[in-house]
Each structure stands twice: as C-alpha cells, then as structure tokens.
Design a protein around this motif. Structure first.
Motif, PDB file in Angstrom:
ATOM      1  N   UNK A 155      -0.176   0.232   3.978  1.00  0.00           N
ATOM      2  CA  UNK A 155       0.417  -1.083   4.196  1.00  0.00           C
ATOM      3  C   UNK A 155      -0.336  -2.186   3.448  1.00  0.00           C
ATOM      4  N   UNK A 156      -1.393  -1.809   2.739  1.00  0.00           N
ATOM      5  CA  UNK A 156      -2.245  -2.781   2.046  1.00  0.00           C
ATOM      6  C   UNK A 156      -2.219  -2.521   0.548  1.00  0.00           C
ATOM      7  N   UNK A 157      -2.605  -3.533  -0.244  1.00  0.00           N
ATOM      8  CA  UNK A 157      -2.732  -3.275  -1.673  1.00  0.00           C
ATOM      9  C   UNK A 157      -4.044  -2.518  -1.912  1.00  0.00           C
ATOM     10  N   UNK A 158      -4.245  -2.081  -3.136  1.00  0.00           N
ATOM     11  CA  UNK A 158      -5.384  -1.205  -3.443  1.00  0.00           C
ATOM     12  C   UNK A 158      -6.733  -1.827  -3.111  1.00  0.00           C
ATOM     13  N   UNK A 159      -6.913  -3.105  -3.475  1.00  0.00           N
ATOM     14  CA  UNK A 159      -8.195  -3.773  -3.209  1.00  0.00           C
ATOM     15  C   UNK A 159      -8.441  -3.903  -1.712  1.00  0.00           C
ATOM     16  N   UNK A 160      -7.406  -4.278  -0.973  1.00  0.00           N
ATOM     17  CA  UNK A 160      -7.576  -4.441   0.463  1.00  0.00           C
ATOM     18  C   UNK A 160      -7.719  -3.098   1.166  1.00  0.00           C
ATOM     19  N   UNK A 161      -7.114  -2.062   0.626  1.00  0.00           N
ATOM     20  CA  UNK A 161      -7.292  -0.723   1.193  1.00  0.00           C
ATOM     21  C   UNK A 161      -8.756  -0.316   1.075  1.00  0.00           C
ATOM     22  N   UNK A 162      -9.351  -0.623  -0.051  1.00  0.00           N
ATOM     23  CA  UNK A 162     -10.766  -0.329  -0.255  1.00  0.00           C
ATOM     24  C   UNK A 162     -11.627  -1.131   0.722  1.00  0.00           C
ATOM     25  N   UNK A 163     -11.256  -2.406   0.915  1.00  0.00           N
ATOM     26  CA  UNK A 163     -11.968  -3.258   1.869  1.00  0.00           C
ATOM     27  C   UNK A 163     -11.827  -2.706   3.294  1.00  0.00           C
ATOM     28  N   UNK A 164     -10.624  -2.246   3.630  1.00  0.00           N
ATOM     29  CA  UNK A 164     -10.390  -1.674   4.955  1.00  0.00           C
ATOM     30  C   UNK A 164     -11.290  -0.458   5.167  1.00  0.00           C
TER      31      UNK A 164
END
Length: 173
Positions: free
Chosen positions: A50-59
């Motif tokens: 549900x997140x973009x790639x950068x935010x998935x990494x942050x998650x």
C-alpha cells in the motif's frame, strides 16, 4: 480478548495487525473501507504493497526499530506519516502509529488516520501565503516608486526653488 476485539473494531481508525514479514494478519472494518479491500483480500497481503518503494523501505526500518528482527522489551510505538495507495488508486495522506504487540514475536498493530484533507488544506494555506507575500512585495514596490518621485520633487523644490523659473516650480508643484 472480546473487549480488545470490540475496541479494535469500533475505533474510527483504520487498523491492521502485521506479522514480522509485514504481512497483514487481521484488519478492522475501517481498514476495509480505507483500503477498498475486504478482509479476506487484505489478509496475507504485505502492508508495504500500500506504500511507494521509499516508504515501504521506511516501514521496514520502523519494523526493525520495534524489534521485529530482535527482541527488545518496552519499545515505544513509532509514529510516521505515509502516503497510502488503496485499491481506488487515489493516494491518501495518513498518520500512522505502529506498536509492537507484547507476547508475539515480530507482530505489530498499525493504525492509520486519514489526514488527506488536512494536508490539502495546509498546502492551500502555504500557496495562499506565498501569493500574499508576492502581492505585498509588488504592492510595496508600487507604493515606494511614486513616493520616491514625490520626495525627489520636494527635495528639488527645497534646494532650488529660488533659482527655478516660476512656471517650472508650478509644474513641479
């Protein structure tokens, strides 16, 4: 457990439980509403989808902070902003809170509050403030220019009035 389940379901916040691999294991009604998916569709899906790639990494780094890759007791919840992409495709700005569930290795509760309207309002306010600043700069310049001309003529009259022809003095006045 019934009481906790009732709170989990009745809150106006989209909530889900994710395991150590960030896969959704449980979701409440509001999560269904926000994501546009039924629970059956959401369960097993990676929250990071549900997140973009950068935010998935942050998650994933937030998961590590909470001790998903190790066991740290008493780790406080993590708060962060993210852009959530539901099935509809319309990006939602969310405030997220993720806390580790005690007694379950690598499992966390994630709650999401939709702040899309608030963020749009903030952006609108920022744009209006910028336009107002631009207007004030132009208005200030436009006001200073005629005043500078008047001041120049006043200085000229003060210093040279007795030496200027009377018709020029009248024109300046």
């Amino acid at each position: 457990e019934e009481r906790y389940r009732s709170v989990f379901e009745s809150t106006g916040t989209a909530m889900c439980i994710v395991d150590g691999a960030a896969a959704i294991t449980f979701a409440n009604d509001e999560f269904e509403h926000v994501s546009g998916m039924t629970r059956a569709e959401a369960v097993g899906r990676k929250f990071t989808a549900f997140l973009d790639e950068a935010q998935a990494s942050e998650f994933k780094s937030h998961c590590a902070e909470l001790g998903h890759s190790g066991s740290r007791a008493g780790t406080p919840p993590v708060h962060f902003e993210c852009t959530f992409y539901p099935r509809s495709g319309d990006a939602l700005k969310m405030l997220a809170n993720m806390g580790r569930l005690p007694g379950s290795a690598g499992t966390s509760a994630v709650s999401l509050i939709d702040v899309t309207r608030e963020k749009a309002y903030e952006e609108d306010l920022r744009e209006r403030a910028e336009r107002l600043r631009d207007f004030l700069v132009v208005a200030s310049h436009e006001l200073r220019h005629p005043i500078a001309v008047v001041k120049g003529y006043a200085n000229t009259l003060t210093e040279y009035m007795d030496r200027l022809p009377p018709e020029l003095v009248r024109e300046i006045l």
